[in-house]
Design an enzyme around this catalytic site. Structure first.
Site, PDB file in Angstrom:
ATOM      1  N   GLU A  12      -6.305   7.513   6.447  1.00  0.00           N
ATOM      2  CA  GLU A  12      -6.976   6.233   6.709  1.00  0.00           C
ATOM      3  C   GLU A  12      -8.347   6.187   6.044  1.00  0.00           C
ATOM      4  OE1 GLU A  12      -6.271   3.438   7.984  1.00  0.00           O
ATOM      5  OE2 GLU A  12      -4.601   3.640   9.390  1.00  0.00           O
ATOM      6  N   ASN A  23      -6.690  -3.500  13.357  1.00  0.00           N
ATOM      7  CA  ASN A  23      -6.638  -3.100  11.952  1.00  0.00           C
ATOM      8  C   ASN A  23      -7.220  -4.219  11.079  1.00  0.00           C
ATOM      9  OD1 ASN A  23      -5.640  -0.546  10.887  1.00  0.00           O
ATOM     10  ND2 ASN A  23      -3.828  -0.903  12.138  1.00  0.00           N
ATOM     11  N   ASP A  82      -1.601  -3.657   8.113  1.00  0.00           N
ATOM     12  CA  ASP A  82      -2.427  -2.496   8.466  1.00  0.00           C
ATOM     13  C   ASP A  82      -3.828  -2.664   7.882  1.00  0.00           C
ATOM     14  OD1 ASP A  82      -3.232   0.154   9.235  1.00  0.00           O
ATOM     15  OD2 ASP A  82      -1.138   0.771   9.165  1.00  0.00           O
TER      16      ASP A  82
END
Length: 298
Positions: free
Chosen positions: A18, A155, A207
């Site tokens: 991430e 997100n 996302d």
């Protein structure tokens, strides 16, 4: 595109890769592997990587004016100094009021003015608990009260080039929405929440995201093996197929800000998959905007 057009930046696959981030000052990339409590860096000039181990899961990072990092971790927001060795020096800036078993920060970054934003989630997504909150942090005001609440899996934080539109997604299978907000750049307050895009009937869930100089919103289609570009009007105008099923977040960088780093998730490390959890760089034919630094004097 096919895999031959992708630059693989590390042979070390992440479990949950991430928060890719390009440092203009240092001319290097950073990203994190959440479950492994690890911060990674990649120097394209030497094609070398380095990693640092944190004391708890680090969900996202942002650059500071001091050349250090600010990070959202399990128990709060921390100032991170990367050491010469494999460890970090972490000092708590603000404790997370809702910290507890199964709760952690998720996606986050700075707005165009340098305010740091991050949201929380309940890690067991099967439980579908909408207890996630979005917070703002500044050195003057500390951690805000929840600015957006009842999120399942926060997100997709990003801002338009002029900073006057804030984007936020909820990637949980029961939501799959991207919202846009009008954003007061003076106070750092979003308002006028509206649905920007509904990905329920698209391949993949919304996302992590980034915005290019045209104001288009690029978002990773988790479970959809693609990154998708939406125009400022919320219309899909490009889809780039990826070799991994679960891309997690994308960010523009490189010397001309025309590269897109994409991190990904490996949901089952015991199952062989050459691309799951890998971190890639592509050149999508668009240019991004340098991340605003969080103002910090040390």
């Amino acid at each position: 595109m096919n895999p031959n057009n992708f630059e693989l930046v590390s042979t070390q696959a992440c479990i949950v890769g991430e928060s890719p981030l390009w440092s203009v000052l240092q001319q290097r990339w950073y990203w994190v592997d959440i479950p492994r409590k690890t911060i990674w860096s990649y120097d394209p000039a030497t094609q070398s990587t380095h990693s640092w181990l944190c004391s708890e899961m680090v969900a996202n990072i942002a650059l500071t004016t001091a050349g250090t990092l600010i990070a959202a971790m399990e128990s709060g927001i921390f100032h991170i100094t990367l050491q010469d060795g494999p460890a970090v020096n972490a000092s708590l800036l603000a404790a997370l009021p809702e910290a507890g078993p199964g709760i952690r920060f998720n996606d986050g970054r700075c707005d165009r003015q340098g305010r740091y934003w991050s949201g929380t989630m309940f890690m067991d997504m099967a439980a579908a608990r909408d207890i996630g909150n979005l917070y703002r942090y500044t050195t003057d005001d500390g951690l805000s009260v929840p600015v957006v609440s009842q999120l399942l899996t926060q997100n997709g934080l990003a801002w338009s080039p002029d900073g006057k539109t804030m984007y936020l997604s909820d990637s949980h299978p029961q939501r799959q929405l991207i919202w846009a907000f009008d954003y007061d750049t003076d106070s750092g307050t979003p308002h006028g929440q509206r649905v920007f895009a509904d990905m329920t009937n698209m391949a993949g869930r919304p996302d992590g995201a980034a915005v290019d100089t045209d104001g288009c919103y690029w978002i990773c289609a988790n479970d959809g093996a693609a990154v998708v570009r939406f125009t400022p009007e919320g219309k899909v105008d490009r889809t780039i197929s990826l070799p991994m099923k679960k891309p997690a977040m994308c960010s523009f960088g490189g010397s001309n800000l025309d590269e897109l780093m994409i991190t990904s998730i490996n949901p089952d490390p015991q199952t062989p998959d050459a691309w799951a959890g890998q971190t890639l760089i592509i050149r999508p034919g668009a240019q991004g905007i340098a991340e605003t630094l969080f103002p910090l004097d040390i």
